[in-house]
Write a protein that holds these residues in place. Structure first.
Motif, PDB file in Angstrom:
ATOM      1  N   THR A   1       0.843  -1.200   0.000  1.00 34.47           N
ATOM      2  CA  THR A   1       0.000   0.000   0.000  1.00 34.47           C
ATOM      3  C   THR A   1       0.882   1.256   0.000  1.00 34.47           C
ATOM      4  O   THR A   1       2.071   1.177   0.274  1.00 34.47           O
ATOM      5  CB  THR A   1      -0.915   0.111   1.257  1.00 34.47           C
ATOM      6  OG1 THR A   1      -0.169   0.688   2.347  1.00 34.47           O
ATOM      7  CG2 THR A   1      -1.478  -1.230   1.676  1.00 34.47           C
TER       8      THR A   1
ATOM      9  N   LEU B   1      -4.500   4.376   5.269  1.00 38.67           N
ATOM     10  CA  LEU B   1      -5.345   3.187   5.091  1.00 38.67           C
ATOM     11  C   LEU B   1      -6.835   3.488   5.252  1.00 38.67           C
ATOM     12  O   LEU B   1      -7.233   4.318   6.067  1.00 38.67           O
ATOM     13  CB  LEU B   1      -4.924   2.102   6.094  1.00 38.67           C
ATOM     14  CG  LEU B   1      -3.462   1.646   6.008  1.00 38.67           C
ATOM     15  CD1 LEU B   1      -3.180   0.565   7.045  1.00 38.67           C
ATOM     16  CD2 LEU B   1      -3.123   1.125   4.609  1.00 38.67           C
TER      17      LEU B   1
ATOM     18  N   HIS C   1      -8.272  -0.916   1.717  1.00 33.88           N
ATOM     19  CA  HIS C   1      -7.062  -1.636   2.129  1.00 33.88           C
ATOM     20  C   HIS C   1      -7.421  -2.743   3.122  1.00 33.88           C
ATOM     21  O   HIS C   1      -6.865  -3.839   3.078  1.00 33.88           O
ATOM     22  CB  HIS C   1      -6.079  -0.675   2.813  1.00 33.88           C
ATOM     23  CG  HIS C   1      -5.588   0.451   1.948  1.00 33.88           C
ATOM     24  ND1 HIS C   1      -5.872   1.761   2.212  1.00 33.88           N
ATOM     25  CD2 HIS C   1      -4.810   0.451   0.829  1.00 33.88           C
ATOM     26  CE1 HIS C   1      -5.290   2.546   1.313  1.00 33.88           C
ATOM     27  NE2 HIS C   1      -4.647   1.772   0.449  1.00 33.88           N
TER      28      HIS C   1
ATOM     29  N   VAL D   1       3.917   0.097   3.675  1.00 35.00           N
ATOM     30  CA  VAL D   1       3.439   1.467   3.523  1.00 35.00           C
ATOM     31  C   VAL D   1       4.609   2.237   2.908  1.00 35.00           C
ATOM     32  O   VAL D   1       5.628   2.462   3.557  1.00 35.00           O
ATOM     33  CB  VAL D   1       3.041   2.075   4.888  1.00 35.00           C
ATOM     34  CG1 VAL D   1       2.716   3.556   4.732  1.00 35.00           C
ATOM     35  CG2 VAL D   1       1.857   1.326   5.498  1.00 35.00           C
TER      36      VAL D   1
ATOM     37  N   ASP E   1      -1.894   4.734  10.491  1.00 34.22           N
ATOM     38  CA  ASP E   1      -1.829   3.481   9.723  1.00 34.22           C
ATOM     39  C   ASP E   1      -1.421   2.311  10.615  1.00 34.22           C
ATOM     40  O   ASP E   1      -1.982   1.217  10.516  1.00 34.22           O
ATOM     41  CB  ASP E   1      -0.826   3.611   8.558  1.00 34.22           C
ATOM     42  CG  ASP E   1      -1.364   4.467   7.421  1.00 34.22           C
ATOM     43  OD1 ASP E   1      -2.596   4.727   7.393  1.00 34.22           O
ATOM     44  OD2 ASP E   1      -0.568   4.892   6.565  1.00 34.22           O
TER      45      ASP E   1
END
Ligand code: AMP
Length: 297
Positions: A29, A33, A37, A55, A78
Motif C-alpha cells: 500500500t 489506510l 485496504h 506502507v 496506519d
C-alpha cells in the motif's frame, strides 16, 4: 505487531517464517489506510499464517507535476489500524534505501502499460512494477493481494508475475465503496464537499452503463458518449478517459462482447480519480425464444 524499516531485516524476518513453513500474505500500500485496504488485509489474515503490509509512497510511480509531495501520509494512524487488523509486520522502507543514488534497474510490462492510465501517466506503471518486484523480493510472500479498483495495475502485476516466473499467487479483490458508491481512495481526502458531490458521477455513470447494457445496448461509442456527457454535466469535472476494452488485453472494443471492462479516469478539480466495472452481456437465450415460438405459433 512489528514495524520494520530496513530491507535486510524484512528479508531476514520473511526468511525465518519461510524456514518455519509459514505461509506469508502481502498487501502493498501507499498508506493512509481505509476500508478498501482493510478488505485486502482481512483476506490476507484469513488465507495465510503471516500477514505483512508495506506502507511506501513510491516516488517512481509519480510523474512530474503529480501529487507525490502532497500524497496523504499518517504512519501513526496506519500502524494503529494495522495493529487492530492483526497485521504482523508493517514494512516502511526509506526512499533512499529503495532507490539509492546509483539505482538503474526497472521492470516494464510492455503493452499492458500503454493504454488507459498508462497513456496519461507516462512511466507510472514502470514505477509500479519496479517497486512491486522489489517488494516481492524483500517480503518474499506466497500470496500478494491487490484491489481491482486499480484494475489495470492488477492485470499488469499478474502479467509480470507470469512472465518473470515469480512463485507468487496474485489475488484481486473487488472495489470497496462508500455508502453512496464513491470508490474508497486515499485521494478522496483532497475533495471539497462540492467536489465530492461531483465525484459521485463516476459510480453513477458505471451504473448507467450497466443499465444501458441490460436494455440491449451493444454499441461501445453510444455508451461512452452518454457517460461522458453525464460526467461533464457535473461541476469541476474533466475527463481523462472513458474506455470500454477487453479485461484481459485492455485493447479497445467496438462492440460489446460477453465481458468488457469499463474504465475511467476523471479529474475533479485537481484530484484525479479512477473507477471501473465489468460489463457483462447476458448470453442469448435461444431456448427461451423457441419456447415463445411454440406457445405463439
Ligand atoms: P494504494 O494505497 O492506493 O496504492 O492501494 C493499495 C492497494 O489497495 C492496491 O492494491 C489498491 O488497488 C487497493 N485499493 C485501493 N482502494 C481500494 C478500494 N476502494 N477497494 C479495494 N481495494 C482498494
Amino acid at each position: 505487531m512489528q514495524v520494520i524499516q530496513s530491507v535486510g531485516q524484512m528479508q531476514q524476518f520473511s526468511e525465518n517464517m519461510r524456514t518455519q513453513g509459514k505461509k506469508i500474505a502481502f498487501v502493498p500500500t501507499m498508506g493512509f489506510l481505509h476500508e478498501g485496504h482493510l478488505s485486502l488485509i482481512d483476506y490476507g489474515r484469513k488465507n495465510a499464517d503471516v500477514l505483512i503490509i508495506s506502507v511506501f509512497v513510491n516516488p517512481t510511480q509519480f510523474g512530474e507535476g503529480e501529487d507525490f509531495q502532497e500524497y496523504p501520509r499518517d504512519l501513526v494512524r496506519d500502524c494503529e489500524i494495522a495493529r487492530k487488523a492483526r497485521v504482523d509486520v508493517v514494512f516502511v522502507p526509506e526512499v533512499l534505501e529503495m532507490y539509492p543514488k546509483d539505482f538503474q534497474t526497472y521492470v516494464t510490462v510492455e503493452s499492458l502499460s500503454q493504454p488507459l492510465c498508462g497513456a496519461f501517466r507516462p512511466g507510472h506503471f514502470r514505477g509500479v512494477t519496479t517497486v512491486v518486484a522489489k517488494l516481492f523480493n524483500i517480503v518474499k510472500p506466497h500470496i500478494a493481494i491487490f484491489g481491482k479498483k486499480d484494475f489495470q495495475q492488477w492485470v499488469i502485476i499478474r502479467k509480470m508475475v507470469k512472465d518473470l516466473n515469480l512463485d507468487i499467487e496474485v489475488i484481486g479483490l473487488p472495489t470497496v465503496r462508500e455508502h453512496d458508491g464513491l470508490a474508497m481512495s486515499s485521494r478522496n481526502s483532497y475533495l471539497t464537499k462540492e467536489e465530492r458531490d461531483s465525484a459521485l458521477s463516476l459510480y453513477q455513470s458505471l451504473n448507467m452503463a450497466k443499465d444501458m447494457v441490460a436494455s440491449g445496448e451493444r454499441n461501445v461509442s453510444q455508451i461512452v458518449c452518454k457517460i461522458k456527457d453525464f460526467i461533464l454535466s457535473k461541476p469541476y469535472t474533466k475527463i481523462e478517459y472513458v474506455k470500454i476494452c477487453s479485461p484481459d488485453t485492455l485493447e479497445d472494443m467496438e462492440t460489446l462482447e460477453d465481458k468488457a471492462l469499463l474504465a475511467m479516469a476523471v479529474k475533479i478539480g485537481k484530484t484525479r480519480l479512477i473507477d471501473n466495472t465489468l460489463l457483462e452481456v447476458a448470453k442469448e437465450k435461444a431456448n427461451a425464444t423457441d419456447h415463445v415460438k411454440i406457445q405463439n405459433p
